[in-house]
Design a protein around this motif. Structure first.
Motif, short mmCIF file in Angstrom:
data_model
loop_
_atom_site.label_atom_id
_atom_site.label_comp_id
_atom_site.label_asym_id
_atom_site.label_seq_id
_atom_site.Cartn_x
_atom_site.Cartn_y
_atom_site.Cartn_z
N TYR A 194 50.91 26.15 17.12
CA TYR A 194 51.10 27.24 16.42
C TYR A 194 49.97 27.72 15.63
CZ TYR A 194 54.16 30.66 13.88
OH TYR A 194 54.60 31.80 13.47
N GLN A 195 48.98 28.56 16.03
CA GLN A 195 47.72 28.69 15.65
C GLN A 195 47.22 30.12 16.31
OE1 GLN A 195 44.51 28.86 16.93
NE2 GLN A 195 43.59 29.11 15.03
N GLY A 196 46.25 30.53 15.37
CA GLY A 196 45.91 31.94 16.13
C GLY A 196 45.46 33.03 15.08
N GLU A 197 46.21 33.20 14.00
CA GLU A 197 45.87 34.22 12.98
C GLU A 197 44.34 34.31 12.72
OE1 GLU A 197 50.04 32.77 12.67
OE2 GLU A 197 47.97 31.92 12.78
N SER A 198 43.63 32.92 12.44
CA SER A 198 42.50 33.27 12.02
C SER A 198 41.54 33.76 12.96
CB SER A 198 42.09 31.92 11.40
OG SER A 198 42.73 31.49 10.27
N ASN A 199 41.79 33.57 14.41
CA ASN A 199 40.93 33.94 15.34
C ASN A 199 41.37 35.40 15.90
OD1 ASN A 199 41.15 30.86 16.18
ND2 ASN A 199 39.37 31.59 16.94
N CYS A 200 42.74 35.72 15.45
CA CYS A 200 43.01 37.41 15.66
C CYS A 200 42.11 37.98 14.73
CB CYS A 200 44.29 37.21 15.46
SG CYS A 200 44.87 38.80 16.05
N PHE A 201 41.73 37.58 13.41
CA PHE A 201 41.45 38.49 12.33
C PHE A 201 39.68 38.59 13.05
CE2 PHE A 201 44.30 37.21 9.12
CZ PHE A 201 44.69 38.42 8.52
N LEU A 202 39.25 37.89 13.93
CA LEU A 202 38.03 38.06 14.43
C LEU A 202 37.98 38.95 15.74
CD1 LEU A 202 36.68 34.31 14.45
CD2 LEU A 202 36.41 36.28 12.36
N ASN A 203 39.10 39.56 16.10
CA ASN A 203 39.28 40.35 17.06
C ASN A 203 39.09 39.65 18.40
OD1 ASN A 203 39.85 42.55 15.51
ND2 ASN A 203 38.17 43.38 15.73
N GLU A 204 39.23 38.52 18.34
CA GLU A 204 39.04 37.81 19.64
C GLU A 204 40.19 37.86 20.67
OE1 GLU A 204 38.55 33.43 19.43
OE2 GLU A 204 36.60 33.69 18.45
N ASN A 205 39.76 37.87 22.07
CA ASN A 205 40.85 38.13 23.05
C ASN A 205 40.54 37.04 24.13
OD1 ASN A 205 38.97 39.62 24.66
ND2 ASN A 205 39.56 41.32 22.96
N ILE A 206 39.73 37.46 25.19
CA ILE A 206 39.49 36.48 26.31
C ILE A 206 38.89 35.24 25.91
CG2 ILE A 206 37.24 37.73 26.97
CD1 ILE A 206 39.95 36.30 29.25
N ARG A 207 37.87 35.34 24.77
CA ARG A 207 37.19 34.05 24.20
C ARG A 207 38.19 33.07 23.88
NH1 ARG A 207 31.95 33.80 24.62
NH2 ARG A 207 31.73 32.44 22.89
N TYR A 208 39.29 33.63 22.96
CA TYR A 208 40.14 32.86 22.54
C TYR A 208 41.11 32.16 23.91
CZ TYR A 208 44.16 30.85 19.92
OH TYR A 208 44.85 29.76 19.53
N ALA A 209 41.27 32.84 24.87
CA ALA A 209 42.01 32.38 25.94
C ALA A 209 41.25 31.10 26.81
CB ALA A 209 42.22 33.21 27.04
#
Length: 486
Positions: free
Chosen positions: A263-278
């Motif tokens: 359960y994680q992702g908010e900190s990366n979402c603040f960076l506007n990540e998408n495909i790199r997060y995938a």
């Protein structure tokens, strides 16, 4: 002369003490009193001792022996065992003898991530103030009394071996206060389904990005997509690669697990990540499976909740579509085998709250996935409707879904919300959506020749579209540019 003798004597004593400490059989922190061992799989037991020292491990009628290697490391594997509620002792004998008490055999899960996974049971008052859904019928923080659910709180500064062999506790009283609420409620619901001991390991850090949870050397890859484009190396995004992996995950390996919850992702979402997060999530899943030598290790994760990212005042500008793009990136991991995702778009009282309080329901939904996917209880519906395909029929779009359960429904019996369609101009407008059997038919007067449809494509989207089992539909766009890249 006297001072030299004193220094020599001090050094001799120090060396003797150091040698004596090293010669003692030691165990990693995760091996201790009150632990739960994974049933029906070989169970590693490991530690350090003097090079060449003979080690004997005895448990549940088994006796395994080995010899520490030249670096002092040793390990044995206990043969697979059936679940057992009988508290038993484990003896590890070398130069010294270690006796571990009150050990059960059952199902073991690791839960990891950032603050919403770390979100502790001590915040129970927030659960009680939640206005949606059914609250837990009792105050688990004060009434939990099941000694067959055991918990291990992985604290990054306290994972070194200790002579007390403490760390595991029953999920009762004070130890439960600081434990992950999602992890506890997952265990509670899973116990009710399986009736075997459950062991939960919680390793989560508030505010953490995904990079610190991945071994730094694994971040030095440049993902190559199926369209031939190569992305920059993942480590180029910074984020302290390996920081929490080294201090919190590596010390757990190879403790045998049934599966992993993420359960994680908010900190990366603040960076506007998408495909790199995938690709980072893919790297984490595959590298952890490699570490545990289990390519089929179940990995179930939570799609982060609606939140007002566009109002954030930081160095990046956010739009209302950045979060849906991140949801889409998370969902790409479902192309990996033995993965599943829990949607929680309906579990938010305010999109200004990054930490919604419905942790008991998040844990329950994860337990539904585990029951269905990991334990073969196919009668358990574990996911809401997921986009499958579209068909253009005259002035409408017909949408087909997987995971429909016993049927599609509106939570409040009102018209379905947060659907939009667009024609060749790519301009999306709100659409009327109607349930027809197991399909949704969408249309809008302004778009006589629709080509694309989107659902829940806004950071504030909390649609009433559910399965009849009450599980929310997963946001999607039919014009997804990243589909099936893995």
């Amino acid at each position: 002369m006297c001072s030299k003798k004193l220094i020599f004597l001090s050094l001799t004593v120090l060396l003797l003490v150091t040698f004596n400490l090293f010669s003692q059989v030691t165990l990693p922190k995760i091996l201790g009193h009150n632990m739960v061992l994974q049933q029906l799989k070989e169970v590693p037991v490991w530690g350090t001792a003097s090079p060449g020292e003979k080690i004997a491990v005895a448990f549940a009628g088994q006796s395994k022996t080995t010899v520490a290697d030249s670096s002092g490391k040793w390990s044995v594997k206990l043969s697979p065992m059936k679940a057992s509620f009988t508290p038993r002792q484990m003896t590890i004998k070398g130069t010294n003898t270690i006796l571990l008490k009150n050990i059960l055999v059952g199902e073991v899960w690791l839960c990891s991530g950032q603050s919403n996974m770390e979100y502790a049971m001590r915040k129970y008052s927030k659960f009680q103030s939640a206005v949606k859904g059914n609250r837990p019928p009792e105050d688990d923080l004060n009434t939990a009394n099941n000694p067959n659910i055991r918990i291990f709180l992985d604290r990054r500064k306290y994972m070194d071996p200790s002579p007390e062999h403490l760390g595991w506790d029953s999920a009762i009283g004070r130890p439960l206060v600081d434990f992950s609420a999602v992890g506890y409620y997952f265990a509670k619901d899973l116990y009710a389904k399986l009736h075997v001991p459950i062991g939960m390991i919680a390793a989560a850090v508030p505010g953490s990005r995904i990079e610190p949870w991945i071994q730094a050397s694994k971040m030095e890859i440049a993902p190559k997509m199926k369209n031939g484009k190569t992305l920059d190396k993942l480590s180029a995004d910074g984020g302290d690669p390996g920081k929490f992996y080294d201090s919190m995950i590596q010390p757990l390996i190879p403790f045998k697990l049934k599966g992993i919850l993420w359960y994680q992702g908010e900190s990366n979402c603040f960076l506007n990540e998408n495909i790199r997060y995938a690709y980072k999530l893919k790297t984490l899943i595959e590298s952890w499976r490699t570490d545990w030598k289990d390519k089929k290790l179940p990995f179930y994760f939570v799609q982060i909740a609606p939140y007002n990212y566009s109002a954030a005042k930081d160095v990046r500008q956010h739009t209302t579509e950045n979060l849906p793009e991140f949801w889409e990136a998370q969902a790409l991991a479902l192309h990996l085998k033995n993965t599943s995702m829990v949607a929680i778009t309906d579990l938010v009282d305010s999109i200004a709250d990054l930490h919604p309080g419905y942790k008991w329901e998040v844990g329950r939904r994860l337990s539904l996935v585990a029951a269905n996917k990991a334990y073969g209880q196919k009668n358990v519906v574990c996911s809401g409707p997921a986009y499958q395909k579209i068909k253009i029929v005259h002035h409408t779009i017909e949408i087909t879904f997987s995971n429909v359960g016993s049927g599609l429904a509106s939570r409040d019996k009102r018209p379905l919300t947060w659907f939009s369609i667009a024609g060749v101009d790519g301009k999306f407008v709100p659409a009327k959506a109607e349930i027809e059997g197991y399909k949704i038919i969408v249309s809008a007067p302004e778009v006589p020749h629709p080509l694309s449809v989107r659902f829940g494509w806004n950071e504030a989207a909390q649609s009433n579209f559910i399965s009849k089992e009450g599980l929310p539909a997963i946001p999607f766009r039919s014009d997804n540019p990243w589909d099936k890249l893995f």
